[in-house]
Enzyme design. Structure first.
Site, PDB file in Angstrom:
ATOM      1  N   ARG A 159     -30.755 -29.399  85.150  1.00  0.00           N
ATOM      2  CA  ARG A 159     -29.446 -29.345  84.507  1.00  0.00           C
ATOM      3  C   ARG A 159     -29.267 -30.635  83.710  1.00  0.00           C
ATOM      4  NH1 ARG A 159     -28.271 -27.578  89.945  1.00  0.00           N
ATOM      5  NH2 ARG A 159     -27.491 -25.430  90.006  1.00  0.00           N
ATOM      6  N   LYS A 183     -25.530 -29.737  91.863  1.00  0.00           N
ATOM      7  CA  LYS A 183     -24.138 -29.350  92.074  1.00  0.00           C
ATOM      8  C   LYS A 183     -23.762 -29.551  93.539  1.00  0.00           C
ATOM      9  CE  LYS A 183     -23.344 -26.063  88.325  1.00  0.00           C
ATOM     10  NZ  LYS A 183     -22.941 -24.693  87.990  1.00  0.00           N
ATOM     11  N   HIS A 252     -29.081 -26.730  78.000  1.00  0.00           N
ATOM     12  CA  HIS A 252     -28.962 -25.514  78.815  1.00  0.00           C
ATOM     13  C   HIS A 252     -29.972 -24.461  78.373  1.00  0.00           C
ATOM     14  CE1 HIS A 252     -27.173 -22.825  81.637  1.00  0.00           C
ATOM     15  NE2 HIS A 252     -26.753 -21.983  80.718  1.00  0.00           N
ATOM     16  N   ARG A 255     -33.321 -25.323  79.903  1.00  0.00           N
ATOM     17  CA  ARG A 255     -33.331 -24.950  81.334  1.00  0.00           C
ATOM     18  C   ARG A 255     -33.480 -23.444  81.484  1.00  0.00           C
ATOM     19  NH1 ARG A 255     -31.409 -25.912  86.741  1.00  0.00           N
ATOM     20  NH2 ARG A 255     -29.757 -24.468  87.378  1.00  0.00           N
ATOM     21  N   HIS A 278     -30.378 -23.227  92.814  1.00  0.00           N
ATOM     22  CA  HIS A 278     -29.315 -22.248  93.016  1.00  0.00           C
ATOM     23  C   HIS A 278     -29.120 -21.991  94.503  1.00  0.00           C
ATOM     24  CE1 HIS A 278     -29.855 -20.340  88.766  1.00  0.00           C
ATOM     25  NE2 HIS A 278     -29.053 -21.385  88.756  1.00  0.00           N
ATOM     26  N   TYR A 287     -28.964 -15.356  86.005  1.00  0.00           N
ATOM     27  CA  TYR A 287     -29.345 -16.430  85.095  1.00  0.00           C
ATOM     28  C   TYR A 287     -30.589 -16.085  84.308  1.00  0.00           C
ATOM     29  CZ  TYR A 287     -29.684 -21.376  83.743  1.00  0.00           C
ATOM     30  OH  TYR A 287     -29.714 -22.551  83.054  1.00  0.00           O
TER      31      TYR A 287
END
Length: 318
Positions: A159, A183, A252, A255, A278, A287
């Site tokens: 990311r 995250k 993005h 990725r 994830h 995704y």
């Protein structure tokens, strides 16, 4: 359309009369915009028609099952998620009105959720486009830094925030691992090799020409401090133009390209989930715009109870 309620001759009074009273209530007491009133009216009239066709003659007969069926009918007809949300909102408001009048004791639409709006995913770059983008052979420190960032973004599927947050001490060239904070402040180790390693080494050799003394960040700006998100986005977009790519280049998108190319070559959904960081595999499925056949194949190959007869296939990674 007039804002005055016009009785629908096709609906029985048990369905139409409560609607007419609700429309009057919206006009006189709720203060909703005409646009919202018309949207509610359109949805309620349509649902009234459907209930009538199914033999339901009064709104008091409607339960949560009927509400789900009314929402499902919209989905089958190709309605947008936002329109289905309006449909459910109009029903909830209407049933609240019936509760206010003492005609219902509970709102059957309260527990029915609208489908989530799908976020549009960026179109990934194909392998040839990535190669074209990464043919950066300039030797000034900023160009070397930019190629190292792009190689690392594509080579490890990072990311943007993860890459910007990398410190020099997080990079282990001998083991080919990067420690990143993803995250939810969750730490994970990500493998990298090949061109990503080569250009990370080249960048480390010239990094001292830009970095201020004591600066921990791996990637720094020309001011000598940690590079900003916006600067990375701007530089990658500029390189996309400079390398004559037809589509816009963003962190993005790199990725996303990593995830797509990894999945296409490995067919290993779980591994790609781990690499991307994830928490839920459903996120990885969306995704990487995975189709159901591909997902079913991955399940058949990996799940120990997917085979009723014979020996289960050996797991490739444990």
């Amino acid at each position: 359309m007039s804002d005055q309620a016009t009785p629908n001759a096709n609906l029985p009074s048990g369905l139409q009369k409560p609607l007419d009273k609700f429309y009057e209530y919206l006009r006189s007491e709720k203060g909703l915009s005409l646009h919202t009133q018309r949207n509610y009216r359109q949805q309620l009239e349509t649902m009234g028609q459907h209930l009538n066709e199914m033999g339901v003659k009064a709104w008091t007969q409607v339960d949560a099952g009927w509400v789900r069926q009314l929402a499902g009918k919209g989905m089958r007809e190709g309605m947008k998620a936002s329109s289905i949300a309006t449909r459910l909102s109009s029903l909830r408001s209407f049933f609240d009105f019936l509760i206010l009048r003492g005609e219902l004791t509970a709102n059957p639409a309260k527990g029915v959720s609208a489908p989530r709006k799908q976020r549009p995913l960026p179109k990934n770059l194909d392998v040839d486009e990535v190669s074209q983008l990464l043919e950066v052979d300039e030797t000034d420190p900023l160009a070397i830094r930019d190629r190292a960032m792009m190689e690392m973004m594509y080579g490890a599927g990072l990311r943007l925030a993860e890459m910007v947050g990398i410190d020099v001490k997080h990079l282990n060239l001998s083991s080919g691992e990067i420690r990143v904070i993803g995250k939810g402040n969750k730490e994970r180790k990500v493998p990298f090799s090949g061109y990503a390693t080569e250009w990370a080494q080249k960048w480390l050799k010239v990094r001292g020409e830009l970095a201020k003394p004591g600066e921990p960040a791996l990637f720094v700006s020309k001011l000598g401090t940690r590079i900003s998100h916006r600067s990375v986005q701007k530089r990658m977009a500029e390189w996309g133009q400079k390398q004559s790519l037809a589509s816009h280049v963003s962190p993005h998108k790199l990725r996303h390209s990593f995830a797509t190319h990894m999945l296409e070559s490995s067919n290993n959904l779980r591994a790609v989930q781990e690499l991307l960081g994830h928490e839920n595999i459903s996120t990885t499925q969306i995704y990487t715009h995975l189709d159901f056949q591909h997902l079913a194949q991955a399940y058949d190959q990996a799940h120990p109870r997917a085979h009723k007869k014979g020996k289960p296939k050996q797991q490739e990674d444990s």
